[in-house]
Design a protein around this motif. Structure first.
Motif, short mmCIF file in Angstrom:
data_model
loop_
_atom_site.label_atom_id
_atom_site.label_comp_id
_atom_site.label_asym_id
_atom_site.label_seq_id
_atom_site.Cartn_x
_atom_site.Cartn_y
_atom_site.Cartn_z
N SER A 202 0.81 -1.22 0.00
CA SER A 202 0.00 0.00 0.00
C SER A 202 0.84 1.27 0.00
O SER A 202 0.30 2.36 -0.19
CB SER A 202 -0.94 0.02 1.21
N VAL A 203 2.15 1.16 0.21
CA VAL A 203 2.97 2.36 0.29
C VAL A 203 3.46 2.76 -1.10
O VAL A 203 3.58 1.94 -2.01
CB VAL A 203 4.19 2.16 1.23
N LYS A 204 3.73 4.05 -1.24
CA LYS A 204 4.33 4.59 -2.45
C LYS A 204 5.70 5.17 -2.10
O LYS A 204 5.98 5.47 -0.94
CB LYS A 204 3.43 5.67 -3.06
N LEU A 205 6.52 5.32 -3.12
CA LEU A 205 7.89 5.78 -2.90
C LEU A 205 8.16 7.02 -3.74
O LEU A 205 7.86 7.05 -4.94
CB LEU A 205 8.89 4.68 -3.28
N GLU A 206 8.70 8.04 -3.09
CA GLU A 206 9.13 9.24 -3.80
C GLU A 206 10.64 9.14 -4.02
O GLU A 206 11.40 8.95 -3.07
CB GLU A 206 8.80 10.48 -2.98
N VAL A 207 11.05 9.25 -5.27
CA VAL A 207 12.46 9.16 -5.65
C VAL A 207 12.92 10.56 -6.05
O VAL A 207 12.45 11.11 -7.05
CB VAL A 207 12.67 8.18 -6.81
N ALA A 208 13.82 11.14 -5.28
CA ALA A 208 14.32 12.49 -5.54
C ALA A 208 15.80 12.42 -5.90
O ALA A 208 16.60 11.89 -5.13
CB ALA A 208 14.11 13.38 -4.32
N ALA A 209 16.15 12.95 -7.07
CA ALA A 209 17.54 12.90 -7.54
C ALA A 209 18.17 14.29 -7.47
O ALA A 209 17.50 15.31 -7.62
CB ALA A 209 17.58 12.38 -8.97
N HIS A 210 19.51 14.29 -7.23
CA HIS A 210 20.25 15.54 -7.06
C HIS A 210 21.57 15.46 -7.83
O HIS A 210 22.14 14.38 -8.00
CB HIS A 210 20.54 15.79 -5.58
N THR A 211 22.06 16.60 -8.25
CA THR A 211 23.35 16.69 -8.93
C THR A 211 24.30 17.54 -8.09
O THR A 211 23.90 18.14 -7.09
CB THR A 211 23.22 17.33 -10.32
N ASP A 212 25.56 17.61 -8.54
CA ASP A 212 26.46 18.59 -7.94
C ASP A 212 26.28 19.93 -8.67
O ASP A 212 25.42 20.06 -9.55
CB ASP A 212 27.91 18.10 -7.95
N SER A 213 27.07 20.92 -8.32
CA SER A 213 26.84 22.28 -8.83
C SER A 213 27.52 22.55 -10.17
O SER A 213 27.30 23.62 -10.76
CB SER A 213 27.34 23.30 -7.80
N ARG A 214 28.33 21.64 -10.66
CA ARG A 214 29.05 21.89 -11.90
C ARG A 214 28.11 21.78 -13.10
O ARG A 214 27.25 20.90 -13.14
CB ARG A 214 30.21 20.91 -12.04
#
Length: 286
Positions: A202-214
């Motif tokens: 019954s659960v859902k998953l939030e996938v959040a992606a990040h980069t570096d500043s270059r």
């Protein structure tokens, strides 16, 4: 005597000699009795002394002065406690959960474990307790429960699964510069999340992606979305329905360190910011 139901060790009882049933005795209860040995009571005009080895004395057996204000009509010395420990999400009973009952007056602790269906059925001394339930993979539960003069108590306790992923290392779900392909190590980590999502359908998953500043901010935003999609696609290929996975790309908006534009940093410092973060979304039951 320790031949009747009591609070523990030797207890002091009263018997009314005018009663025909000579076996009818009554425990005087707390504070005359404790979880230790209490004996040798002497009373005159409702005042007197007793001996006890309860905590707080000067040695083994100590003498205490007492004043008996009234003899209660009935004292319940023991309580039958029935607990059902249940998973909040899938409603399964939780086997081998640890039940700790701390007597708040005597500072004495009782410890039990639930059976294969998540139940506990025990007879314990009637007292005021702090009840704690713990089980690996779940958040701890704690409450106060007063069982004084209570013959039976039945409780249904729901444990919330621990979705903090503290037992799952996500450190390997990092990305090379300008790359959104998952490494073998990252896939192994994601398999643990697949297992968890299969357990809690019954659960859902939030996938959040990040980069570096270059690089340009717009490019990093696109790159983070691709990394989130790459991660989500792996979960979907493993059988997780796509509607249970939400993706977000933050680009360089949420750096974990000081390595923003114009700041010189090592490759190791930049790599910390190229990451995937997860958040479990739980739908509230109606």
């Amino acid at each position: 005597s320790n031949g009747h139901k009591g609070l523990g060790g030797l207890d002091i009882y009263v018997w009314n000699r005018s009663e025909e049933e000579t076996h009818s005795v009554m425990n005087l209860g707390y504070p005359i009795n404790s979880g230790w040995d209490d004996f040798s009571i002497f009373l005159k005009n409702n005042k007197g002394y007793l001996a006890s080895n309860r905590p707080g004395g000067l040695g083994h057996d100590d003498i205490y002065e007492l004043e008996l204000l009234e003899i209660p009509e009935e004292v319940i010395a023991e309580t039958i406690i029935k607990l059902n420990i249940t998973d909040l999400i899938n409603s399964d009973g939780i086997e081998n959960a640890t039940i700790t009952l701390l007597d708040r007056t005597l500072n004495a602790e009782l410890k039990y474990f639930t059976d294969e269906v998540g139940s506990l059925n025990e007879t314990i001394p009637s007292a005021d307790y702090t009840l704690t339930v713990s089980k690996s993979g779940f958040e701890n539960f704690q409450t106060e429960i007063d069982l004084n003069n209570v013959p039976m108590r039945v409780e249904e306790i729901f444990l919330n699964p621990d979705f903090s992923f503290e037992s799952i290392s996500l450190d390997s779900i990092l990305f090379e510069l300008n790359d959104f392909r998952l490494s073998d190590g990252a896939q192994a980590e994601l398999d643990d999340i697949v297992e968890l999502m299969n357990k809690y359908e019954s659960v859902k998953l939030e996938v959040a992606a990040h980069t570096d500043s270059r690089g340009e901010a717009s490019y990093n935003s696109w790159l983070s979305e691709m990394r989130a999609a790459s991660t989500a696609n792996y979960l979907i290929e493993k059988g997780i329905p796509f509607e249970r996975v939400n993706i977000l790309g933050y680009g360089e908006e949420q750096l974990l360190n000081h390595c923003k534009d114009g700041v010189e940093c090592s490759e190791e410092q930049h790599s910390v910011n190229r990451r995937i973060e997860f958040r479990v979304l739980i739908e509230e039951k109606e």
